[in-house]
Motif scaffolding. Sequence first.
Motif, PDB file in Angstrom:
ATOM      1  N   GLY A 128      34.342  74.462  25.141  1.00 40.62           N
ATOM      2  CA  GLY A 128      34.891  74.019  24.323  1.00 40.62           C
ATOM      3  C   GLY A 128      35.368  74.549  23.023  1.00 40.62           C
ATOM      4  O   GLY A 128      35.005  75.359  22.212  1.00 40.62           O
ATOM      5  N   GLY A 129      36.912  74.210  22.825  1.00 34.69           N
ATOM      6  CA  GLY A 129      37.608  74.762  21.373  1.00 34.69           C
ATOM      7  C   GLY A 129      38.276  76.026  21.490  1.00 34.69           C
ATOM      8  O   GLY A 129      38.888  76.423  20.845  1.00 34.69           O
ATOM      9  N   VAL A 130      37.938  76.694  22.732  1.00 40.16           N
ATOM     10  CA  VAL A 130      38.630  78.176  22.669  1.00 40.16           C
ATOM     11  C   VAL A 130      39.793  78.213  23.558  1.00 40.16           C
ATOM     12  O   VAL A 130      40.269  77.164  23.904  1.00 40.16           O
ATOM     13  N   ASP A 131      40.334  79.158  23.158  1.00 41.38           N
ATOM     14  CA  ASP A 131      42.073  79.373  23.467  1.00 41.38           C
ATOM     15  C   ASP A 131      42.080  79.421  24.906  1.00 41.38           C
ATOM     16  O   ASP A 131      41.139  79.476  25.794  1.00 41.38           O
ATOM     17  N   PRO A 132      43.375  78.990  25.462  1.00 41.73           N
ATOM     18  CA  PRO A 132      43.545  78.747  27.106  1.00 41.73           C
ATOM     19  C   PRO A 132      43.376  80.231  27.757  1.00 41.73           C
ATOM     20  O   PRO A 132      42.876  80.232  28.928  1.00 41.73           O
ATOM     21  N   ILE A 133      43.474  81.342  26.847  1.00 45.06           N
ATOM     22  CA  ILE A 133      43.456  82.530  27.893  1.00 45.06           C
ATOM     23  C   ILE A 133      41.900  82.851  27.781  1.00 45.06           C
ATOM     24  O   ILE A 133      41.390  83.473  29.062  1.00 45.06           O
ATOM     25  N   LEU A 170      35.187  83.369  18.229  1.00 42.60           N
ATOM     26  CA  LEU A 170      34.607  82.574  18.972  1.00 42.60           C
ATOM     27  C   LEU A 170      34.529  82.718  20.543  1.00 42.60           C
ATOM     28  O   LEU A 170      33.624  82.903  21.380  1.00 42.60           O
ATOM     29  N   ASP A 181      36.586  83.759  34.785  1.00 42.55           N
ATOM     30  CA  ASP A 181      36.465  84.869  35.579  1.00 42.55           C
ATOM     31  C   ASP A 181      34.860  85.060  35.704  1.00 42.55           C
ATOM     32  O   ASP A 181      34.270  85.708  36.822  1.00 42.55           O
ATOM     33  N   HIS A 201      34.792  69.006  29.318  1.00 44.37           N
ATOM     34  CA  HIS A 201      35.550  67.781  29.283  1.00 44.37           C
ATOM     35  C   HIS A 201      37.046  68.195  29.602  1.00 44.37           C
ATOM     36  O   HIS A 201      37.954  67.463  29.538  1.00 44.37           O
ATOM     37  N   TYR A 202      37.203  69.573  29.953  1.00 41.62           N
ATOM     38  CA  TYR A 202      38.457  70.090  30.643  1.00 41.62           C
ATOM     39  C   TYR A 202      38.402  69.679  32.154  1.00 41.62           C
ATOM     40  O   TYR A 202      37.759  70.192  32.931  1.00 41.62           O
ATOM     41  N   TYR A 250      38.076  73.648  39.253  1.00 42.83           N
ATOM     42  CA  TYR A 250      37.666  75.089  39.561  1.00 42.83           C
ATOM     43  C   TYR A 250      36.193  75.168  40.465  1.00 42.83           C
ATOM     44  O   TYR A 250      35.673  76.129  40.715  1.00 42.83           O
ATOM     45  N   ASP A 277      40.837  70.053  34.189  1.00 45.30           N
ATOM     46  CA  ASP A 277      41.544  71.307  35.141  1.00 45.30           C
ATOM     47  C   ASP A 277      40.266  72.281  35.356  1.00 45.30           C
ATOM     48  O   ASP A 277      40.259  72.665  36.453  1.00 45.30           O
ATOM     49  N   ARG A 323      39.302  80.819  27.721  1.00 45.04           N
ATOM     50  CA  ARG A 323      38.945  79.714  28.847  1.00 45.04           C
ATOM     51  C   ARG A 323      38.967  80.354  30.066  1.00 45.04           C
ATOM     52  O   ARG A 323      38.073  80.325  30.846  1.00 45.04           O
ATOM     53  N   ARG A 324      40.264  80.946  30.518  1.00 47.08           N
ATOM     54  CA  ARG A 324      40.421  81.384  31.960  1.00 47.08           C
ATOM     55  C   ARG A 324      39.538  82.730  32.086  1.00 47.08           C
ATOM     56  O   ARG A 324      38.947  82.997  33.198  1.00 47.08           O
ATOM     57  N   GLU A 352      29.059  72.620  28.404  1.00 48.91           N
ATOM     58  CA  GLU A 352      30.270  72.478  27.740  1.00 48.91           C
ATOM     59  C   GLU A 352      30.685  73.923  27.129  1.00 48.91           C
ATOM     60  O   GLU A 352      30.941  73.932  25.985  1.00 48.91           O
TER      61      GLU A 352
END
Lengths: 311, 254
Positions: free
Chosen positions: B163-168, B137, B175, B192-193, B199, B195, B170-171, B160
Amino acid sequence: MDAVVVRDIAKSFGAVRAVVGVSFSVREGELFGFIGPDGAGKTTLFRMLVTLLLPDAGEAFVDGLHVVNDYRRLRPRLGYMPGRFSLYPDLSVEENLKFFASVFGTTVEENYDLVKGIYAPLEPFKDRAAGKLSGGMKQKLALSCALIHRPRVLFLDEPTTGVDAVSRQEFWEMLGRLKASGITIVVSTPYMDEARLCDRVALMQGGRLLSVDTPDRIEATYDRPLFAARGSDRYRLLKALRAYPHAFSVYAFGDSIHYTDARETADPDELRQYLRARGFEDAEVEPIRAGIEDVFMALMQAQEEAHDGHH
Amino acid sequence: MAIIEVNRLTRAFGDFIAVKEVTFSVERGEIFGFLGANGAGKTTCIRMLIGLLAPTSGEARVAGFDVYTQPEQIKRNIGYMSQRFSLYEDLTVRENIRFYGGIYGLSNRAIKEKTAELLEELGLTGVRDERIRSLPLGWRQKLAFSVAILHDPEIVFLDEPTGGVDPIIRRQFWDLIYEASAQGVTVFVTTHYMDEAEYCDRVSIMVDGRIEAIGPPGELKRKFGVDTMNEVFLRLARGGAETAAETAAQGGGG
């Protein structure tokens, strides 16, 4: 007795290993969370535990009953709220609730006390088709339907995915009240911040459990120096930190950047000076305590490196 | 000069007013976070801005084009990516890039160059002939973003995207957003995040069809005397959200 006991359970779909030898147990009355992104294997694991999918290997017991051999006796004892909308969209709110009660041979009246707090905001809309409800309300109805037969163990698969921050908070308040009524709750989520609201959590990635413990103890396993850095030009700051020779990982984190040093000890002053020398006059650097998300990312990184090593 | 100018923009569905006299602007090169509870009117507002839905009243210009009279020009001059749909799962990575390049009217040579550039940048050269459905994904989402800005639009709308992707991942996705922004692309993003709200250069928060707060995250946090955007959001959106969402669902909007 533990409410859920799982030993080396595994499931593959063709070449895809969705769940790879997972073991854990959930205590009675516990609020237990599976934290992991899409594709981690959470849904496959849940489907095996709620008797909807046969494991390839290993075994699992829920409320003392074997999920394969005793599935008929087990089903009335568990509640399951799947990630996708699980209601009959053409039936009304009230009809949905009655249907799920009658399937399990009980009535709404008999167990209304259990769902009252969750269902009450839906009462004014009881004649509306379930398909016409908003996301937050659908979620409340789905939870009421999963609870109406008074299960002993409740499985909630990503109940807060795609839900806004307000509804998420309300949902967790509801779970707190349910837990107080004695039900064991197993819940999965891709939101790392929800880990804090669980008694214990399992961090899951690539079909494996990375860690299982209380949020506090998981956070305490972070063993490298961690600093929060702040400055005016975030993207440039991010790049400068990544270019620092001792950087282990650098990730944006809300209004700051989390910097992890590769050494056993590190001095924030040294990093501050490095940033000053690169033109970040206003950069602030302070040591901080790791959160679940820091640990999760470090474990993911370690897992990927171990993986690459095998190739 | 502002790239989005919105003045008293309104959209009704029957008796239900999904967007109520919304006024705001987005500056060129900005990363603008468009926040709100489910049912607050965000999607309706975005659909008007990208030329898919005619407003009931009010004015809006996007990339210099009028939403009433020039929706087709708007569609050609923006990028759009939503979590629900972006790439064709049965087509390969290369076929998707080629397809979208064709839609955006790029020449064969431009498509070829862009494809090589993109595969290299995203590290997808090794899987260029794999079908999208077989990719993780996170990779798909990064590719979907790059495809959304394939035609070098001045502004990209991201609904959005993480949505649903892992924290790394997502960052890593952020980038890409920063990179695009540094090259001058305006980014209009919903999430919806909370944090991720931090950014953004500026954010707006929609409640019950109106914009209740707008400004840089730091300013909003000071104004409400709280430490995180999550608290700002909860302060504003709690209470009204539920009833609004109910009426929205009833009205068929959202």
